[in-house]
Each structure stands twice: as structure tokens, then as C-alpha cells.
Scaffold this active site. Structure first.
Site, short mmCIF file in Angstrom:
data_model
loop_
_atom_site.label_atom_id
_atom_site.label_comp_id
_atom_site.label_asym_id
_atom_site.label_seq_id
_atom_site.Cartn_x
_atom_site.Cartn_y
_atom_site.Cartn_z
N LYS A 225 0.80 -1.22 0.00
CA LYS A 225 0.00 0.00 0.00
C LYS A 225 0.84 1.27 0.00
CE LYS A 225 -3.71 -2.37 2.34
NZ LYS A 225 -4.72 -2.57 1.30
N LYS B 12 -0.84 -14.47 -6.70
CA LYS B 12 -2.10 -14.19 -6.02
C LYS B 12 -3.10 -13.46 -6.90
CE LYS B 12 -4.09 -12.86 -1.82
NZ LYS B 12 -4.27 -12.03 -0.70
N LYS C 50 -7.72 -7.85 -6.29
CA LYS C 50 -8.43 -6.72 -6.89
C LYS C 50 -7.48 -5.72 -7.52
CE LYS C 50 -10.53 -6.01 -2.90
NZ LYS C 50 -11.30 -6.80 -1.97
#
Ligand code: TRP
Length: 338
Positions: A119, A200, A203
Site C-alpha cells: 500500500k 495471487k 483486486k
């Protein structure tokens, strides 16, 4: 007494097929076994820990996640589906639990570590985000859950929950069970790779197939899938390992004999990607069609869905209050009780 399940998802987007094989499938099976009392949480407060500036996104996705739940077969008659923020008592429980965990213990959480680096918070990590595993422990212990069916990345949270339960019990007296995490048996379902071959599906990685994708979108995604970059001409021998078409066929295909024969043919050479992708499309569309159809039906009746969430939240709140009363008593906060 039936064993209790608590699990849930952050409402930050629609759910994808990785969520399905990683956790939703198991929840539906456990629900239908009749052996459990299930609580399924839409964790909007947790979603806000890294979306404080975007509450609209969280709000919109509550209904998307609820629709995904109903679409895959979670049944409000059998499972209690609720919204985290409608149970303010969870915050109180979180606050008591904060005292049972050290900052360095929180820093060692591998899932949070990965999230922090992805992030790019830099030095500005919101305290709420850093401590969300404590709030998650409160979620789980608020109904004194026995089992938590989740994706593999959630296991560190469950480990922490067990530690908190243990510390609480030692300090204040036996109050909580130590819940167990449940993940799928096979490795591919635990961690379904993305359509681009990334380890993975996520989104933000733009490599997901959503439960709500229509046939056209599904076809497009399957035809853009990562296969074997060295399998150029149909006659070339190909690789099935790391080839997403075969990976997904392994996870979603039912006709194992046919898939095995296709693999052998592909490895030998002479089987083209287009043929394999067409077959994968058939397999995936057969799997997604009923989910998509049910989702569309519920989407026509959002009042019903909101009402279900409200009822589920009320019901859960009553149970959480019972447990919280025990917690307050155990700590000795009932100062004014005559
Ligand atoms: N952390 C989970 C996710 O990222 C959501 C969640 C919140 C959860 N509270 C929970 C999962 C309690 C299991 C149990 O999707």
C-alpha cells in the site's frame, strides 16, 4: 451445542473466484452440513482502516459483497450475515484486547507486513490499520467462535486471536475459546493464482475473475490468460505447469480424465491454446452461470438484501452483548452493580 463459525470479508470490491475456492466454498459446505451456527461479517470498519478517505467505496461494496454471498449459496435462514459497524460493542472489546498485545507482536504479522509494503504508506501507517488484527480478534471472540473458515493469508490473525484469548483467560478467568482456522486442503485452492500467472489473485492486481463477471467478460479474460510463452505453434510441445489454463482446469474442471488427456496431448504437442481456452471457458461458465443468475435476481430486490443485513446485525448484536457482559464482569468493571 452447535459449533460456532465467524468469518467475513472487507467490503472493498466484488468477490472473485479466488475468494470462492479459498473460503466461500467451505463456508457454504459448513453451513449446509447443519453442524454449525454461522456468523458472516461484512467488515466495513476494517475496510475503513485503509480507506478512511473513501467511505463511499466501502458503503457501495457492502451490498456487492452481500450479493456475492447470496449468489454463492449463503442462506440467511442458515447463516447470520451482518455488518461490522452496526455492532459498536466490537470497539469496546477491541479496546480491552489492545492491552493484551504488544506493538512488536503486531509488527511481526506477515500479512500486515505485506499489505503495508503493497500500500506504500511510507511512514504514515494509520494506527487503525496497524491494529486491525486486534479488532479482528474481537470480531472472532465477540461470538466466542470455535472455527474460522478463511483464506490462508488470514491465519496470522487467527494465531493472534488465540493468543489474545489465552492472555485474557489467564488474566481475568476462563472466558474465551481458542478458535481454529480452517483453510482448503489443496494448495491451489488456498492460493489461486491470477489469470496473469501472478501468485495471487487480487483486486488491485487486475488479474481477477469476479463471481459477477458476465459471459463476455469471462471469455475475454480466459482468452487473455497466461499459458506457456514458448508454446508458439500448435505442434510445439507445451508446458502445463505454471500454465493458468491447466491450473484453472485442475481447480474447476470435473472431467478429470478429459483434462488428463488434454495435458498429455499439450505436452506432446499438437494441442493449441485456443482449444484449451475454449474448453476452460465452458467449464468456468458452467460454474459461474448459476451464481451470476442468482446474483442478478437478488440485485433486483435490494430492499430484501438490506433488510437481511439489518436483521442479521440485530441478532448478532444481542449475542455480542451477552459475551461483552461476561467480559466486563471478568475484568471487574461492574462498579455500580448493587
Ligand atoms: N481480514 C478479513 C479480510 O481481509 C476480513 C475479516 C474481518 C475477517 N474480521 C474477520 C475474517 C474475522 C475472518 C474473521 O477479508
Amino acid at each position: 451445542m452447535k459449533k460456532r463459525i465467524l468469518t467475513g470479508d472487507r467490503p472493498t470490491g466484488k468477490l472473485h473466484i479466488g475468494h470462492y475456492v479459498g473460503s466461500l466454498k467451505k463456508r457454504v459446505e459448513m453451513q449446509n452440513s447443519g453442524e454449525y451456527e454461522s456468523f458472516i461479517m461484512i467488515a466495513d470498519m476494517q475496510a475503513l482502516t485503509d480507506n478512511a478517505k473513501n467511505p463511499a467505496k466501502v458503503r457501495e461494496n457492502i451490498i456487492e459483497v452481500a450479493l456475492d454471498y447470496l449468489a454463492v449459496g449463503l442462506d440467511p435462514k442458515l447463516s447470520t450475515i451482518f455488518v461490522q459497524s452496526q455492532i459498536p460493542e466490537l470497539c469496546e472489546l477491541t479496546f480491552y484486547f489492545m492491552n493484551l498485545v504488544t506493538v512488536s507482536r503486531l509488527e511481526r504479522n506477515p500479512t500486515v507486513k505485506t499489505e503495508i509494503s503493497q500500500k506504500e504508506f511510507g511512514k504514515s501507517i494509520p494506527a487503525g490499520f496497524f491494529t486491525y488484527p486486534v479488532s479482528q480478534a474481537a470480531d472472532i471472540l465477540s461470538v466466542n467462535a470455535d472455527v474460522v473458515p478463511v483464506g490462508e493469508d488470514q491465519l496470522p490473525m487467527i494465531e493472534l486471536t488465540r493468543e489474545i484469548a489465552q492472555s485474557f483467560n489467564t488474566l481475568y478467568g476462563e472466558t474465551f475459546k481458542k478458535p481454529e482456522g480452517i483453510v482448503p486442503e489443496d494448495g491451489l485452492s488456498r492460493r489461486l493464482p491470477g489469470i496473469d500467472g501472478n501468485e495471487k489473485m487480487g483486486k488491485s492486481l487486475n488479474n481477477s475473475i469476479y463471481l459477477s463477471d458476465d459471459a463476455k467478460t469471462l471469455r475475454k479474460k480466459i482468452f487473455s490468460m497466461y499459458t506457456d510463452p514458448f508454446h508458439i505453434r500448435v505442434e510445439d510441445p507445451g508446458q502445463v505447469e505454471g500454465n493458468m489454463v491447466f491450473t484453472y482446469l485442475d481447480v474447476f474442471g470435473k472431467n478429470k480424465a478429459k483434462i488428463q488427456a488434454m495435458k498429455e496431448h499439450y505436452i506432446k504437442g499438437g494441442l493449441g491454446d485456443v482449444v484449451c481456452k475454449k474448453y476452460l471457458f465452458e467449464v468456468m461458465d458452467e460454474f459461474l452461470l448459476p451464481i451470476r443468475t442468482r446474483r442478478e435476481e437478488y440485485a433486483k430486490n435490494l430492499d430484501y438484501v438490506y433488510n437481511m443485513l439489518e436483521e442479521g446485525s440485530k441478532k448478532t448484536r444481542i449475542i455480542v452483548n451477552e459475551i461483552l457482559a461476561k467480559v466486563r464482569e471478568a475484568i471487574g468493571l461492574e462498579y455500580f452493580k448493587k
